[in-house]
Design a protein around this motif. Structure first.
Motif, short mmCIF file in Angstrom:
data_model
loop_
_atom_site.label_atom_id
_atom_site.label_comp_id
_atom_site.label_asym_id
_atom_site.label_seq_id
_atom_site.Cartn_x
_atom_site.Cartn_y
_atom_site.Cartn_z
N ILE A 65 0.87 -1.17 0.00
CA ILE A 65 0.00 0.00 0.00
C ILE A 65 0.91 1.23 0.00
CG2 ILE A 65 -1.70 1.32 1.33
CD1 ILE A 65 -2.71 -1.42 2.40
N PRO A 66 0.68 2.17 -0.92
CA PRO A 66 1.54 3.36 -0.98
C PRO A 66 1.61 4.08 0.38
CG PRO A 66 0.20 3.25 -2.94
CD PRO A 66 -0.30 2.16 -2.02
N GLY A 67 2.81 4.44 0.76
CA GLY A 67 3.04 5.12 2.03
C GLY A 67 3.50 4.20 3.14
N THR A 68 3.38 2.89 2.95
CA THR A 68 3.82 1.97 4.00
C THR A 68 5.32 1.74 3.91
OG1 THR A 68 3.34 0.03 2.64
CG2 THR A 68 1.58 0.81 4.09
N VAL A 69 5.93 1.48 5.07
CA VAL A 69 7.37 1.27 5.12
C VAL A 69 7.76 -0.19 5.28
CG1 VAL A 69 7.91 3.59 5.92
CG2 VAL A 69 7.43 1.81 7.60
N LEU A 86 4.73 4.34 9.93
CA LEU A 86 5.80 5.18 10.46
C LEU A 86 6.47 4.46 11.60
CD1 LEU A 86 7.21 8.07 10.68
CD2 LEU A 86 5.53 8.52 12.48
N GLN A 87 7.78 4.55 11.66
CA GLN A 87 8.52 4.07 12.82
C GLN A 87 9.51 5.17 13.19
OE1 GLN A 87 11.10 0.47 12.74
NE2 GLN A 87 9.67 -0.20 14.34
N THR A 88 9.48 5.58 14.46
CA THR A 88 10.28 6.71 14.90
C THR A 88 10.65 6.58 16.37
OG1 THR A 88 10.32 9.13 15.08
CG2 THR A 88 8.21 8.08 15.44
N THR A 89 11.70 7.27 16.76
CA THR A 89 12.08 7.32 18.17
C THR A 89 11.47 8.54 18.85
OG1 THR A 89 14.11 8.50 17.59
CG2 THR A 89 14.26 6.09 17.83
N SER A 158 7.74 0.01 21.45
CA SER A 158 8.59 -1.09 21.89
C SER A 158 9.71 -0.52 22.75
CB SER A 158 9.19 -1.84 20.69
OG SER A 158 10.17 -2.75 21.14
N SER A 159 9.70 -0.88 24.01
CA SER A 159 10.77 -0.41 24.90
C SER A 159 12.08 -1.12 24.58
CB SER A 159 10.38 -0.62 26.36
OG SER A 159 10.11 -1.99 26.60
N GLN A 160 12.02 -2.30 23.95
CA GLN A 160 13.22 -3.04 23.60
C GLN A 160 14.05 -2.30 22.55
OE1 GLN A 160 11.42 -6.74 22.44
NE2 GLN A 160 11.83 -7.67 24.44
N VAL A 161 13.38 -1.68 21.58
CA VAL A 161 14.10 -0.96 20.53
C VAL A 161 13.94 0.55 20.65
CG1 VAL A 161 14.10 -2.87 18.87
CG2 VAL A 161 12.21 -1.25 18.87
N GLY A 162 13.09 1.00 21.58
CA GLY A 162 12.89 2.42 21.80
C GLY A 162 12.22 3.14 20.65
N LYS A 163 11.26 2.45 19.99
CA LYS A 163 10.61 3.06 18.82
C LYS A 163 9.09 2.99 18.92
CE LYS A 163 14.36 2.50 15.59
NZ LYS A 163 14.81 2.01 14.32
N PHE A 164 8.46 4.05 18.42
CA PHE A 164 7.03 4.11 18.24
C PHE A 164 6.74 3.66 16.81
CE2 PHE A 164 8.15 7.52 21.19
CZ PHE A 164 7.26 7.31 22.23
N THR A 165 5.61 2.98 16.62
CA THR A 165 5.23 2.53 15.28
C THR A 165 3.74 2.76 15.08
OG1 THR A 165 6.92 0.79 15.40
CG2 THR A 165 5.31 0.61 13.65
N ILE A 166 3.38 3.31 13.94
CA ILE A 166 1.98 3.38 13.54
C ILE A 166 1.75 2.23 12.58
CG2 ILE A 166 0.17 4.74 12.43
CD1 ILE A 166 1.69 7.26 13.25
N VAL A 167 0.79 1.36 12.94
CA VAL A 167 0.58 0.12 12.18
C VAL A 167 -0.85 0.08 11.64
CG1 VAL A 167 0.76 -2.40 12.24
CG2 VAL A 167 2.16 -1.03 13.78
#
Length: 173
Positions: A65-69, A86-89, A158-167
């Motif tokens: 889908i366009p826009g997905t990473v 999106l995946q970001t710290t 995810s506290s393991q990788v320190g990242k927020f993700t919009i899914v």
């Protein structure tokens, strides 16, 4: 292989001509291409197996889908298409992308009879990012075989990788 690509192209073209979109038709067409294959168990967009363990089986998807990473098909307590938007710290990066895709999904799905509802996000620090659920009302005569797919979007951390993700999730039923 040619037959599989031809069928996928037909799904994409069919969704392009059967849905009206307010904006970003590429995104909407991608969402509907996946949704149209959901009743079929994503058979036409399911690629090679990526991983299988006791908790889940994952396959590469032939549709992005366009826009997905990142994107894949997952069998784990149900069958669904999963895509990262999106995946970001930085928590500050979440709001614009969250609002953008909330509007895009609403613009794509509401003309087809999907209603938006929200659920609380109980993850500490991101409770203001509600889980979005787009579902079509079903009638009393709807059978299990006729259940429409539904779409959700949520923010995770995810506290393991320190990242927020919009899914984004598109469920078979």
């Amino acid at each position: 292989m040619l037959l599989k690509k031809t069928i996928l192209l037909l799904f994409i073209l069919a969704s392009a001509f059967t849905h009206t979109h307010a904006q970003n038709p590429d995104f909407c067409d991608g969402v509907f291409a996946v949704m149209n294959d959901a009743p079929n168990g994503f058979k036409n967009i399911k690629g090679r197996m990526l991983e299988s363990n006791m908790n889940a089986t994952m396959w590469k998807s032939t549709v992005q889908i366009p826009g997905t990473v990142g994107y894949r098909i997952v069998q784990s307590m149900g069958l669904f298409y999963e895509a990262g938007l999106l995946q970001t710290t930085s928590k500050d990066d979440l709001r614009p992308t969250y609002e953008k895709y909330k509007k895009l999904l609403n613009d794509c799905l509401s003309p087809s009879g999907y209603k938006l509802s929200t659920q609380d996000n109980f993850t500490a620090g991101i409770s203001d990012f509600k889980k979005l659920v787009f579902i079509k009302e079903i009638s009393e005569t709807t059978t299990t075989a006729d259940l429409p797919s539904h779409v959700t979007m949520e923010v995770t951390y995810s506290s393991q990788v320190g990242k927020f993700t919009i899914v984004l999730f598109i469920f078979q039923h």
